[in-house]
Scaffold this motif. Structure first.
Motif, PDB file in Angstrom:
ATOM      1  N   ARG A  94       0.766  -1.240   0.154  1.00  0.00           N
ATOM      2  CA  ARG A  94      -0.038  -0.110  -0.023  1.00  0.00           C
ATOM      3  C   ARG A  94       1.009   1.336  -0.031  1.00  0.00           C
ATOM      4  N   ALA A  95       2.215   1.304   0.171  1.00  0.00           N
ATOM      5  CA  ALA A  95       2.861   2.296   0.032  1.00  0.00           C
ATOM      6  C   ALA A  95       3.238   2.622  -1.402  1.00  0.00           C
ATOM      7  N   PHE A  96       2.783   1.823  -2.522  1.00  0.00           N
ATOM      8  CA  PHE A  96       3.081   1.964  -3.742  1.00  0.00           C
ATOM      9  C   PHE A  96       1.436   2.240  -4.537  1.00  0.00           C
ATOM     10  N   LYS A  97       1.634   2.950  -5.706  1.00  0.00           N
ATOM     11  CA  LYS A  97       0.460   2.980  -6.496  1.00  0.00           C
ATOM     12  C   LYS A  97       0.464   2.289  -7.549  1.00  0.00           C
ATOM     13  N   ASP A  98      -0.806   1.895  -8.116  1.00  0.00           N
ATOM     14  CA  ASP A  98      -0.879   1.360  -9.562  1.00  0.00           C
ATOM     15  C   ASP A  98      -0.045   1.921 -10.473  1.00  0.00           C
ATOM     16  N   GLY A  99       0.643   1.264 -11.035  1.00  0.00           N
ATOM     17  CA  GLY A  99       1.283   1.472 -12.389  1.00  0.00           C
ATOM     18  C   GLY A  99       2.683   2.236 -12.290  1.00  0.00           C
ATOM     19  N   GLU A 100       3.024   2.013 -10.924  1.00  0.00           N
ATOM     20  CA  GLU A 100       4.480   2.511 -10.541  1.00  0.00           C
ATOM     21  C   GLU A 100       5.608   1.774 -10.977  1.00  0.00           C
ATOM     22  N   THR A 101       6.610   2.358 -11.326  1.00  0.00           N
ATOM     23  CA  THR A 101       7.945   1.546 -11.538  1.00  0.00           C
ATOM     24  C   THR A 101       8.943   1.764 -10.184  1.00  0.00           C
ATOM     25  N   ILE A 102       9.248   0.517  -9.836  1.00  0.00           N
ATOM     26  CA  ILE A 102      10.058   0.442  -8.753  1.00  0.00           C
ATOM     27  C   ILE A 102      11.589   0.136  -8.953  1.00  0.00           C
ATOM     28  N   THR A 103      12.443   0.609  -8.565  1.00  0.00           N
ATOM     29  CA  THR A 103      13.863   0.109  -8.712  1.00  0.00           C
ATOM     30  C   THR A 103      14.254  -0.662  -7.374  1.00  0.00           C
ATOM     31  N   VAL A 104      14.870  -1.894  -7.622  1.00  0.00           N
ATOM     32  CA  VAL A 104      15.207  -2.502  -6.464  1.00  0.00           C
ATOM     33  C   VAL A 104      16.831  -3.072  -6.653  1.00  0.00           C
ATOM     34  N   GLU A 105      17.580  -2.443  -5.720  1.00  0.00           N
ATOM     35  CA  GLU A 105      19.085  -2.863  -5.780  1.00  0.00           C
ATOM     36  C   GLU A 105      19.611  -3.515  -4.509  1.00  0.00           C
ATOM     37  N   PRO A 106      20.882  -4.052  -4.680  1.00  0.00           N
ATOM     38  CA  PRO A 106      21.364  -4.548  -3.439  1.00  0.00           C
ATOM     39  C   PRO A 106      21.903  -3.526  -2.529  1.00  0.00           C
ATOM     40  N   TRP A 107      22.252  -3.835  -1.354  1.00  0.00           N
ATOM     41  CA  TRP A 107      22.994  -2.842  -0.524  1.00  0.00           C
ATOM     42  C   TRP A 107      24.421  -2.610  -1.323  1.00  0.00           C
ATOM     43  N   ARG A 108      24.688  -1.268  -1.570  1.00  0.00           N
ATOM     44  CA  ARG A 108      26.093  -1.095  -2.320  1.00  0.00           C
ATOM     45  C   ARG A 108      27.200  -0.595  -1.260  1.00  0.00           C
TER      46      ARG A 108
END
Lengths: 254, 227
Positions: A94-108
């Motif tokens: 619920r923190a995100f909206k429909d149609g959103e693009t989410i970028t997920v990366e590892p700890w750098r």
């Protein structure tokens, strides 16, 4: 809060192993419930990938109730995503909206090499604890409860620093990849208690030394670590470590 | 086990950055105080910079100030050397950068930009020293000319380019202090529920008031409010 379903575009870091250069893959996930956790959304995606005979995305997780410190995703430019005082497993869709693009990366961080995809090697933290994050006590008869008086203020402070789950979000958020919030929490939880007193100086010197050896950066007090810490450890902890280290350096005979 | 030298440890070095930073901050107070004598002309039009010249003469001739000046340069060099080394090392700690970095979500831009602000300050300082510090030394030790610091300040700051450089310098100083002032105390381990909010407030007021003071004096000279 009203329930809704959403379709999302995910850009996820894929990396075969430590040596291979990684890259982003784009995935579309459909019908994600707003009541799902972020990791459950990844479970759905991985199930799809398995059905398509593709390699599922490797990510760390264990308790899924925000207390183990295993989950470690860097979501849209912030460790553990947009919510404060929350681990990735407790982040809900619920923190995100429909149609959103989410970028997920590892700890750098240099000190946290990628093992695979979103999984990083955080054993550097274990070695920092091994360097002094313990107390030496003889085993034997159980000591009477409340035999050692501890002030309420110190007991509370020690407890709140002991809440550190060692997830590494502080390192991930820091522009210098500094592990000072973690190390200071582990030093603080013992420095504040009488049981930690005998090895106090040696502990501060050894743990800071190990932290430097592991290749973490140094602190510039930007406060990014405390802003993202799921357990809300504060900069007060780092100041305490600085004091401990300074006094230990002065009195040390080495 | 390898050496546990205070001066090579991450914590030890940030303590040195904080200490030298506070030392440099104390210098700003003295500098602003001396500069403020230029404004005597505002209340006493017959002053014509005489008070300022007297103060400048004292600063360039008193032997104790000379010794402190050497200490000041040493502190400045230590602060720069330490921070340059730390910045270069810290940069290497993240070999692969994030694709998405939402800096403002977790910290202030000026706190993340201390190296850039510091570099601007260093460039400003080079210009500043060549414009104001070196001519005084030259007159004192080389040409043995009569020094009139007030006339020198006037000649330099009535040039709009020099004024612009000056203003850019003090604005960079303001942002550097906005993070640096309270950060120095944190590095020294001074973080306390009661005192830290006070330190932060003083730091913010200092970071705004001191550069504003310098800029106000420079503008007064530029606009001819002091003759």
């Amino acid at each position: 809060m009203e329930h809704y379903n959403m379709n999302l575009t995910l850009k996820v870091w894929r990396q075969k192993n430590t040596k291979e250069k990684g890259h982003f893959e784009t995935y579309n996930v459909k019908g994600i419930s707003s009541e799902m956790s972020f990791l459950e959304m990844f479970d759905v995606l991985n199930e799809d990938l398995v059905h398509e005979n593709k390699e599922p995305i490797a990510f760390d997780h264990d308790c899924r109730e925000g207390i183990c410190g295993m989950c470690s995703m860097y979501i849209n430019g912030r460790p553990h995503g947009p919510w404060n005082a929350t681990t990735t497993c407790q982040l809900h869709m619920r923190a995100f909206k429909d149609g959103e693009t989410i970028t997920v990366e590892p700890w750098r961080a240099q000190a946290f090499p990628v093992i695979k995809d979103l999984v990083v090697d955080r054993s550097a933290f274990d070695r920092i604890i091994q360097a002094g994050g313990y107390i030496s006590v003889n085993t034997g008869v159980t000591v009477d409860a409340n035999a050692t008086p501890i002030s309420k203020v110190n007991a509370d402070k020690a407890f709140s620093t002991a809440a550190c789950i060692g997830c590494g979000a502080c390192v991930a958020a820091c522009k210098n990849s500094s592990a000072m919030l973690f190390t200071s929490a582990k030093i603080s939880q013992l420095a504040l208690l009488p049981q930690g007193e005998p090895e106090r100086h040696k502990r501060a010197l050894d743990m800071v030394h190990q932290m430097d050896e592991e290749g973490f950066g140094s602190c510039t007090n930007t406060g990014a670590c405390e802003a993202v810490c799921p357990k809300e450890i504060t900069l007060e902890s780092i100041a305490r470590m600085n004091r401990e280290f300074l006094s230990a350096s002065v009195v040390s005979e080495d | 086990m390898a050496t546990k030298n205070f001066f090579t440890s991450s914590v030890g070095r940030k303590i040195i950055v904080g200490l030298t930073g506070l030392f440099l901050i104390s210098f700003l107070v003295v500098h602003l105080l001396i500069n403020s004598f230029i404004l005597v002309d505002l209340v006493n039009p017959n002053d014509n910079g005489a008070t300022f010249n007297e103060a400048a003469h004292f600063m360039s001739h008193n032997w104790l100030i000379r010794v402190v000046e050497i200490g000041l340069f040493a502190g400045l060099i230590a602060h720069i050397a330490m921070t340059v080394k730390l910045t270069i090392e810290n940069k290497k700690k993240r070999p692969v950068q994030y694709a998405v970095f939402d800096g403002k979500a977790n910290s202030k831009w000026y706190a993340r930009s201390m190296a850039i602000l510091g570099s601007i300050l260093l460039m400003f300082l080079a210009v500043h020293l060549s414009q104001f510090w070196w001519p005084t030394k030259e007159a004192l030790y080389i040409t043995h000319a009569d020094e009139n610091s007030f006339e020198m300040v006037k000649a330099t700051l009535t040039n709009p380019i020099n004024l612009a450089i000056y203003v850019v310098g003090v604005v960079a100083l303001g942002y550097h202090l906005l993070h640096g002032f309270q950060s120095a105390f944190q590095s020294l381990g001074l973080n306390h529920k009661k005192y830290t909010p006070i330190i932060k407030t003083i730091g913010t007021v200092f970071a705004i008031a001191v550069p504003a003071g310098f800029a106000f004096i420079a503008l007064s000279v530029f606009l001819g409010l002091v003759q």
